[in-house]
Design a protein around this motif. Structure first.
Motif, PDB file in Angstrom:
ATOM      1  N   SER A 179       1.958   6.906  17.043  1.00 54.74           N
ATOM      2  CA  SER A 179       0.909   6.866  18.062  1.00 54.74           C
ATOM      3  C   SER A 179       0.681   8.202  18.769  1.00 54.74           C
ATOM      4  CB  SER A 179       1.192   5.747  19.079  1.00 54.74           C
ATOM      5  OG  SER A 179       2.490   5.859  19.614  1.00 54.74           O
ATOM      6  N   PRO A 180       1.726   8.993  19.130  1.00 55.70           N
ATOM      7  CA  PRO A 180       1.422  10.289  19.751  1.00 55.70           C
ATOM      8  C   PRO A 180       0.684  11.239  18.809  1.00 55.70           C
ATOM      9  CG  PRO A 180       3.699   9.656  20.171  1.00 55.70           C
ATOM     10  CD  PRO A 180       3.171   8.721  19.124  1.00 55.70           C
ATOM     11  N   TYR A 181       1.011  11.179  17.524  1.00 52.32           N
ATOM     12  CA  TYR A 181       0.370  12.063  16.548  1.00 52.32           C
ATOM     13  C   TYR A 181      -1.084  11.660  16.326  1.00 52.32           C
ATOM     14  CZ  TYR A 181       5.218  13.310  15.924  1.00 52.32           C
ATOM     15  OH  TYR A 181       6.508  13.715  16.170  1.00 52.32           O
ATOM     16  N   LEU A 182      -1.364  10.376  16.434  1.00 56.64           N
ATOM     17  CA  LEU A 182      -2.749   9.919  16.355  1.00 56.64           C
ATOM     18  C   LEU A 182      -3.514  10.288  17.624  1.00 56.64           C
ATOM     19  CD1 LEU A 182      -2.230   6.444  14.673  1.00 56.64           C
ATOM     20  CD2 LEU A 182      -3.565   8.331  13.735  1.00 56.64           C
ATOM     21  N   HIS A 183      -2.860  10.152  18.767  1.00 58.48           N
ATOM     22  CA  HIS A 183      -3.547  10.463  20.028  1.00 58.48           C
ATOM     23  C   HIS A 183      -3.968  11.927  20.087  1.00 58.48           C
ATOM     24  CE1 HIS A 183      -4.645  10.656  24.209  1.00 58.48           C
ATOM     25  NE2 HIS A 183      -3.740  11.607  24.408  1.00 58.48           N
ATOM     26  N   PHE A 184      -3.081  12.825  19.704  1.00 61.80           N
ATOM     27  CA  PHE A 184      -3.405  14.251  19.742  1.00 61.80           C
ATOM     28  C   PHE A 184      -4.126  14.705  18.475  1.00 61.80           C
ATOM     29  CE2 PHE A 184      -0.192  14.140  23.051  1.00 61.80           C
ATOM     30  CZ  PHE A 184      -0.648  15.082  23.965  1.00 61.80           C
ATOM     31  N   GLY A 185      -4.313  13.826  17.513  1.00 65.99           N
ATOM     32  CA  GLY A 185      -5.013  14.196  16.293  1.00 65.99           C
ATOM     33  C   GLY A 185      -4.203  15.093  15.388  1.00 65.99           C
ATOM     34  N   CYS A 186      -2.883  15.057  15.506  1.00 64.29           N
ATOM     35  CA  CYS A 186      -2.035  15.847  14.600  1.00 64.29           C
ATOM     36  C   CYS A 186      -2.115  15.300  13.182  1.00 64.29           C
ATOM     37  CB  CYS A 186      -0.580  15.819  15.078  1.00 64.29           C
ATOM     38  SG  CYS A 186      -0.337  16.477  16.737  1.00 64.29           S
ATOM     39  N   VAL A 187      -2.377  14.002  13.076  1.00 61.55           N
ATOM     40  CA  VAL A 187      -2.567  13.342  11.788  1.00 61.55           C
ATOM     41  C   VAL A 187      -3.853  12.540  11.855  1.00 61.55           C
ATOM     42  CG1 VAL A 187      -1.609  11.719  10.115  1.00 61.55           C
ATOM     43  CG2 VAL A 187      -0.075  13.222  11.393  1.00 61.55           C
ATOM     44  N   SER A 188      -4.628  12.615  10.817  1.00 59.93           N
ATOM     45  CA  SER A 188      -5.903  11.902  10.763  1.00 59.93           C
ATOM     46  C   SER A 188      -5.690  10.397  10.666  1.00 59.93           C
ATOM     47  CB  SER A 188      -6.695  12.389   9.544  1.00 59.93           C
ATOM     48  OG  SER A 188      -7.623  11.433   9.111  1.00 59.93           O
ATOM     49  N   PRO A 189      -6.417   9.594  11.459  1.00 63.44           N
ATOM     50  CA  PRO A 189      -6.311   8.141  11.325  1.00 63.44           C
ATOM     51  C   PRO A 189      -6.764   7.644   9.958  1.00 63.44           C
ATOM     52  CG  PRO A 189      -8.132   8.729  12.778  1.00 63.44           C
ATOM     53  CD  PRO A 189      -7.364   9.983  12.511  1.00 63.44           C
ATOM     54  N   VAL A 190      -7.700   8.345   9.329  1.00 60.94           N
ATOM     55  CA  VAL A 190      -8.123   7.977   7.975  1.00 60.94           C
ATOM     56  C   VAL A 190      -6.964   8.160   7.009  1.00 60.94           C
ATOM     57  CG1 VAL A 190      -9.649   8.604   6.061  1.00 60.94           C
ATOM     58  CG2 VAL A 190     -10.559   8.467   8.382  1.00 60.94           C
ATOM     59  N   ALA A 191      -6.234   9.264   7.151  1.00 61.80           N
ATOM     60  CA  ALA A 191      -5.084   9.509   6.283  1.00 61.80           C
ATOM     61  C   ALA A 191      -4.007   8.442   6.498  1.00 61.80           C
ATOM     62  CB  ALA A 191      -4.505  10.892   6.546  1.00 61.80           C
ATOM     63  N   VAL A 192      -3.777   8.060   7.755  1.00 60.26           N
ATOM     64  CA  VAL A 192      -2.777   7.031   8.042  1.00 60.26           C
ATOM     65  C   VAL A 192      -3.181   5.711   7.409  1.00 60.26           C
ATOM     66  CG1 VAL A 192      -1.707   5.655   9.873  1.00 60.26           C
ATOM     67  CG2 VAL A 192      -1.972   8.123  10.161  1.00 60.26           C
ATOM     68  N   ALA A 193      -4.436   5.317   7.576  1.00 62.42           N
ATOM     69  CA  ALA A 193      -4.909   4.054   7.011  1.00 62.42           C
ATOM     70  C   ALA A 193      -4.873   4.079   5.492  1.00 62.42           C
ATOM     71  CB  ALA A 193      -6.322   3.756   7.507  1.00 62.42           C
ATOM     72  N   ASP A 194      -5.230   5.220   4.898  1.00 61.13           N
ATOM     73  CA  ASP A 194      -5.205   5.331   3.434  1.00 61.13           C
ATOM     74  C   ASP A 194      -3.781   5.238   2.895  1.00 61.13           C
ATOM     75  OD1 ASP A 194      -7.923   5.544   3.308  1.00 61.13           O
ATOM     76  OD2 ASP A 194      -7.957   7.710   2.961  1.00 61.13           O
ATOM     77  N   GLN A 195      -2.877   6.007   3.486  1.00 60.01           N
ATOM     78  CA  GLN A 195      -1.515   6.073   2.963  1.00 60.01           C
ATOM     79  C   GLN A 195      -0.740   4.781   3.210  1.00 60.01           C
ATOM     80  OE1 GLN A 195       0.629   9.787   3.746  1.00 60.01           O
ATOM     81  NE2 GLN A 195      -1.324  10.799   4.147  1.00 60.01           N
ATOM     82  N   ALA A 196      -1.067   4.083   4.278  1.00 61.55           N
ATOM     83  CA  ALA A 196      -0.379   2.826   4.591  1.00 61.55           C
ATOM     84  C   ALA A 196      -1.179   1.619   4.131  1.00 61.55           C
ATOM     85  CB  ALA A 196      -0.113   2.739   6.096  1.00 61.55           C
ATOM     86  N   GLY A 197      -2.119   1.834   3.240  1.00 66.40           N
ATOM     87  CA  GLY A 197      -3.051   0.779   2.839  1.00 66.40           C
ATOM     88  C   GLY A 197      -2.408  -0.489   2.336  1.00 66.40           C
ATOM     89  N   GLY A 198      -1.232  -0.385   1.721  1.00 66.56           N
ATOM     90  CA  GLY A 198      -0.581  -1.574   1.191  1.00 66.56           C
ATOM     91  C   GLY A 198       0.206  -2.364   2.212  1.00 66.56           C
ATOM     92  N   VAL A 199       0.306  -1.851   3.441  1.00 65.94           N
ATOM     93  CA  VAL A 199       1.064  -2.527   4.497  1.00 65.94           C
ATOM     94  C   VAL A 199       0.054  -3.088   5.491  1.00 65.94           C
ATOM     95  CG1 VAL A 199       2.973  -2.314   6.140  1.00 65.94           C
ATOM     96  CG2 VAL A 199       2.846  -0.774   4.162  1.00 65.94           C
ATOM     97  N   GLU A 200      -0.447  -4.290   5.195  1.00 64.84           N
ATOM     98  CA  GLU A 200      -1.564  -4.836   5.969  1.00 64.84           C
ATOM     99  C   GLU A 200      -1.239  -4.980   7.444  1.00 64.84           C
ATOM    100  OE1 GLU A 200      -3.741  -9.082   6.226  1.00 64.84           O
ATOM    101  OE2 GLU A 200      -4.056  -8.025   4.324  1.00 64.84           O
ATOM    102  N   ALA A 201      -0.017  -5.413   7.765  1.00 68.60           N
ATOM    103  CA  ALA A 201       0.345  -5.610   9.169  1.00 68.60           C
ATOM    104  C   ALA A 201       0.243  -4.295   9.945  1.00 68.60           C
ATOM    105  CB  ALA A 201       1.758  -6.182   9.275  1.00 68.60           C
TER     106      ALA A 201
END
Length: 431
Positions: free
Chosen positions: A225-247
């Motif tokens: 969450s801190p990395y998403l808040h400051f934009g250190c990591v793209s939310p698109v990249a997080v959603a793509d890479q964690a795509g198989g973990v629906e929860a």
């Protein structure tokens, strides 16, 4: 030479950064700029995280032949001034939805028009842009999460963008010095490099997320969450890479959900979202002080509040328990709780922080506004051996098993012998 200025705000990364990518595509020279605004408050821990993130961003840009230009003051004034000094044709910026960000963008738009500068604004703070999804039955935004989640899953999101191979900075620019940060803590270092490494490491064991993410003692959440808040990591990249973990992806969707709520209800930080919400709050400063200090006498609540003070972060389950205790057991205003969280959390996002507080308080998007969390039952379920409580409330180190969750029921003399003297709180209603 065509020159463009990229004003970094909550997008402190080089990979999948639409504003930076577009500038590098159309300009010969790019001025990556961050302006430290003295009017933006921040805890020492957050200042430390920001300074580390900026240092990492500077290193990434230097590796590509550029640099991060740092200034202090008003972002609009400094961005336009730098554009004028470098002869830039325009400024690019990441869109955001807070009232502060919206006002900044409007001022920048007016200033660019006066200076005959182009202004390009790019969606990059969320996976799905706040205005991209609207209910089929009418309305400007989704008010309930589940139908938004279904629509969000079917949205064709943009592809990830690569980091630029080269960034050329105009000659003669003084880069400026990094802002001072707080002391290094060893907890969640800031920056894109750390954020991407953390995500990769966490994904190796993410298959169990649905079963273990509420386990307070295990602490198996991603802490992204801190990395998403400051934009250190793209939310698109997080959603793509964690795509198989629906929860987990569902949690990313919750983040987008509150951003679209805030975009269409900017009063979210200070006004009840739900019409006719019951806001009969108690006025008890001593109870609020005890809650802030982690001295309520309810161990699971105090453990969460002490973790917040120590780390600038709190386990999601503990956030629900502590927020519900403040609003539903003590009857205190959610605004006071949200303000305290915002003063300490590394990930204190205006949309998520206030949206979640209103959900818990029964004034927001929860379809069951009467919902409350019994802290004892929550503790027994999600910290069954009491390890989380003992970690943060060392006064209870000698108490074993489930007894650690109920010390306020002990005689006063015994509580004092344990040196645990939090003010006694009312016994919670069952849930």
């Amino acid at each position: 030479m065509r020159t463009a200025v990229v004003l970094f705000t909550r997008d402190l990364r080089v990979a999948d950064n639409p504003a930076l990518h577009a500038a590098c595509e159309v300009a010969d020279e790019v001025v990556p700029l961050f302006v430290a605004d003295p009017g933006v408050p921040g805890s020492p821990n957050r200042r430390r995280f920001l300074a580390e993130s900026l240092a990492d961003l500077r290193e990434s840009l230097r590796h590509r032949g550029g640099d991060l230009v740092l200034r202090e003051g008003d972002p609009v004034t400094e961005a336009v001034k730098l554009a004028r000094e470098t002869g830039a044709f325009g400024i690019s910026l990441a869109a955001d939805v807070s009232g502060f960000a919206a006002a900044r963008e409007q001022r920048l738009r007016r200033a660019c028009a006066e200076e005959r500068l182009s202004l390009k604004v790019f969606d990059s703070v969320t996976v799905v842009p706040p205005g991209a999804l609207r209910p089929s039955g009418g309305g400007d935004h989704y008010r309930v999460f589940t139908p938004y989640w279904r629509a969000w899953q079917g949205f064709h999101r943009r592809p990830e963008l690569p980091a630029p191979h080269r960034v050329r900075l105009p000659d003669g620019i003084t880069p400026g010095r990094l802002p001072a940060g707080g002391p290094a803590t060893g907890l969640m270092p800031g920056g894109e490099t750390e954020g991407r490494a953390r995500l990769s490491a966490w994904l190796r064991s993410a298959a169990e997320y649905a079963e273990i993410h509420d386990d307070l003692a295990a602490d198996r959440t991603s802490r992204m969450s801190p990395y998403l808040h400051f934009g250190c990591v793209s939310p698109v990249a997080v959603a793509d890479q964690a795509g198989g973990v629906e929860a987990y992806v569902r949690q990313v969707c919750w983040r987008d959900f509150y951003h679209q709520v805030l975009a269409y209800f900017p009063e979210l930080p200070h006004k009840a979202y739900r019409r006719n919400a019951d806001e009969q709050w108690a006025d008890d400063q001593s109870a609020l002080d005890a809650w802030r200090a982690g001295r309520t006498g309810v161990p699971i609540v105090d453990a969460g509040m002490r973790q917040l003070a120590a780390e600038g972060w709190m386990h999601n389950r503990a956030r629900l328990i502590t927020a519900s205790f403040l609003t539903k057991q003590l009857g205190l205003d959610w605004r006071a709780g949200a303000a305290w969280y915002a003063s300490l959390l590394l990930d204190a996002d205006v949309a998520d922080n206030n949206g979640n507080w209103q959900w818990v308080a029964g004034t927001g998007n929860d379809t069951k506004p009467y919902r409350r969390f019994n802290p004892v039952r929550q503790a027994e379920r999600f910290d069954p051996e009491g390890d989380y409580v003992r970690r943060w409330v060392p006064e209870l180190a000698g108490v074993t098993g489930k007894a650690v969750h109920q010390p306020w029921r002990l005689p006063e003399a015994e509580r004092r012998a344990l040196r645990y003297e939090g003010s006694l709180a009312p016994e919670p209603e069952p849930m």
